[in-house]
Design an enzyme around this catalytic site. Structure first.
Site, short mmCIF file in Angstrom:
data_model
loop_
_atom_site.label_atom_id
_atom_site.label_comp_id
_atom_site.label_asym_id
_atom_site.label_seq_id
_atom_site.Cartn_x
_atom_site.Cartn_y
_atom_site.Cartn_z
N ASN A 95 5.82 -2.00 11.40
CA ASN A 95 4.96 -1.42 10.48
C ASN A 95 5.44 -2.03 9.05
O ASN A 95 6.03 -3.04 9.12
CB ASN A 95 5.13 0.25 10.37
CG ASN A 95 3.99 0.84 9.74
OD1 ASN A 95 3.44 0.62 8.81
ND2 ASN A 95 3.94 2.10 10.37
N PHE A 141 -1.91 7.87 4.43
CA PHE A 141 -2.66 8.62 5.40
C PHE A 141 -3.96 9.37 5.15
O PHE A 141 -4.29 10.44 5.47
CB PHE A 141 -1.79 9.46 6.29
CG PHE A 141 -0.77 8.92 7.21
CD1 PHE A 141 -0.62 7.61 7.46
CD2 PHE A 141 0.12 9.52 7.98
CE1 PHE A 141 0.54 7.00 8.01
CE2 PHE A 141 1.13 8.99 8.61
CZ PHE A 141 1.29 7.66 8.72
N ASN A 147 0.73 -1.14 -0.12
CA ASN A 147 -0.08 0.07 0.05
C ASN A 147 0.71 1.06 0.04
O ASN A 147 1.99 1.42 0.49
CB ASN A 147 -1.05 -0.15 1.23
CG ASN A 147 -0.35 0.47 2.39
OD1 ASN A 147 -0.49 2.00 2.56
ND2 ASN A 147 0.32 0.05 3.49
N ASN A 165 4.91 6.04 3.52
CA ASN A 165 4.10 6.47 2.47
C ASN A 165 3.90 8.17 2.71
O ASN A 165 3.28 8.87 1.93
CB ASN A 165 2.62 6.01 2.28
CG ASN A 165 2.96 4.31 1.97
OD1 ASN A 165 3.74 4.12 1.03
ND2 ASN A 165 2.18 3.71 2.54
N THR A 166 4.50 8.53 3.79
CA THR A 166 4.42 9.91 4.11
C THR A 166 5.94 10.59 3.93
O THR A 166 6.90 10.05 4.80
CB THR A 166 3.98 10.36 5.45
OG1 THR A 166 2.47 10.19 5.39
CG2 THR A 166 3.80 11.99 5.41
N SER A 182 5.50 5.02 8.94
CA SER A 182 4.84 4.63 7.59
C SER A 182 5.88 4.97 6.62
O SER A 182 6.45 6.17 6.60
CB SER A 182 3.60 5.37 7.30
OG SER A 182 2.92 5.40 6.10
N LYS A 220 5.09 3.47 17.14
CA LYS A 220 5.27 2.10 16.14
C LYS A 220 6.38 2.36 15.40
O LYS A 220 6.50 3.41 14.74
CB LYS A 220 3.97 2.12 15.51
CG LYS A 220 3.80 1.14 14.53
CD LYS A 220 2.49 0.89 13.99
CE LYS A 220 2.41 -0.25 13.12
NZ LYS A 220 0.91 -0.45 12.38
#
Length: 351
Positions: free
Chosen positions: A249, A121, A117, A184-185, A182, A220
């Site tokens: 994660n 967010f 993915n 993805n940021t 994450s 996390k």
């Protein structure tokens, strides 16, 4: 068997994010149907006393919960709990609403039983989530709230952005999670460096400690941290008096679509990080293990290695709606075969 056929012939042929949104809507509808919700909860939720776990002052009916990433807007936690999860971690929620990354951004890797993915967010923001979290819960469910950085906020203002979310959400959460892992940021994982993480966690902890019931605070981390960085985060968690660490994660160490990989390929590294953390912190703080959890064997192994709680998400996608209920039943049977009085007796046994 029926779900396997449904997945093979129908679901895997549909866009993954479309299926995700339809599932969230169905579970949100279930949450608004009190009789059906309570009936399913009575049948599927963990009620066996042998499964009960206490962590950071919160009582869980079982060790297996749903990881963050599914219920991004706190829309359907009760529906999820009715299907057998002991707790639901909602989010990741950011202070400001944001659309996330362009679609397509969610991909199944069926042969590997994995998912990639790059959602980014996508959520309606902390104010909207707080409104949903204030609703009275019709069935008992432990709800953790996972917060992250708004994409447009620069790194220099990250702490203030997390604090803004914490002020709205910490009083409504059974526990609060700072997500700095994450992929993805842009720049988010840089916040895992202890020099940046210390002031961020200190600021959020002040908010969490100041809620009426004192909200437990966890962080996390990513599986891609070097071992010495895992050790540094563990030491920082002890120094600041955090309540727990969630490991891990998604990973960016894979080929194929850009984004974070979850599921079976993450299993070995997630377990390795868990064991390393347990060696550093012992039982002084709670460890929550997530990544590559597919079946009762995985849950049992994580508990033995030192996890107090275990979470899944991709395993649920491939295992079907009754996945969590099935694992909790199998876990209770296995605990009795090993003649333990409670599942907590095995936590850390092989650490």
């Amino acid at each position: 068997m029926m779900y396997r056929l449904l997945f093979t012939w129908v679901l895997r042929r549909l866009d993954a994010e479309t299926v995700h949104h339809r599932t969230v809507r169905a579970l949100a509808l279930l949450a608004r149907l009190p009789l059906l919700k309570r009936l399913l909860h009575r049948v599927l939720a963990p009620h066996d006393p042998i499964l009960r776990v206490s962590a950071f002052g919160v009582h869980f009916p079982g060790p297996l919960g749903l990881a963050a990433g599914f219920d991004k807007d706190a829309a359907c936690a009760e529906g999820i709990a009715a299907l057998g999860f002991s707790h639901v971690e909602v989010g990741t929620i950011t202070a400001h609403a944001q659309p996330g990354n362009p679609r397509p951004r969610l991909f199944r890797l069926v042969p590997e039983r994995a998912v990639v993915n790059r959602m980014g967010f996508n959520n309606a923001g902390a104010t909207a989530a707080a409104r949903r979290l204030r609703r009275t819960r019709g069935v008992p469910v432990v709800v953790g709230v996972n917060i992250g950085k708004t994409k447009v906020v620069p790194e220099s203002e990250a702490a203030a952005d997390y604090v803004a979310s914490a002020r709205k959400l910490a009083p409504l959460a059974d526990y609060l999670v700072v997500n700095v892992s994450s992929p993805n940021t842009p720049g988010l994982r840089d916040l895992q460096a202890v020099s940046l993480l210390r002031p961020l966690l200190t600021a959020v902890k002040e908010v969490a400690d100041g809620t009426p019931r004192r909200t437990p605070l966890l962080v996390k981390i990513a599986p891609d941290l070097a071992d010495e960085d895992v050790d540094a985060v563990a030491a920082l968690a002890l120094e600041l008096g955090l309540d727990g660490i969630i490991a891990t994660n998604t990973t960016i160490k894979h080929s194929g679509e850009t984004g974070g990989l979850s599921g079976r390929p993450l299993k070995a590294r997630s377990l390795e990080v868990l064991r390393r953390l347990r060696a550093k912190v012992g039982d002084r703080i709670v460890l929550v293990s997530v990544g590559g959890v597919e079946n009762v064997d995985d849950v049992w192994e994580r508990l033995l290695a030192g996890a107090t709680l275990v979470q899944g998400y991709t395993g649920w996608i491939y295992g079907g709606p009754l996945w969590a209920a099935r694992i909790h039943r199998q876990l209770a049977r296995r605990a009795r075969r090993h003649r333990v009085s409670t599942i907590t007796d095995i936590i850390g046994r092989t650490a």
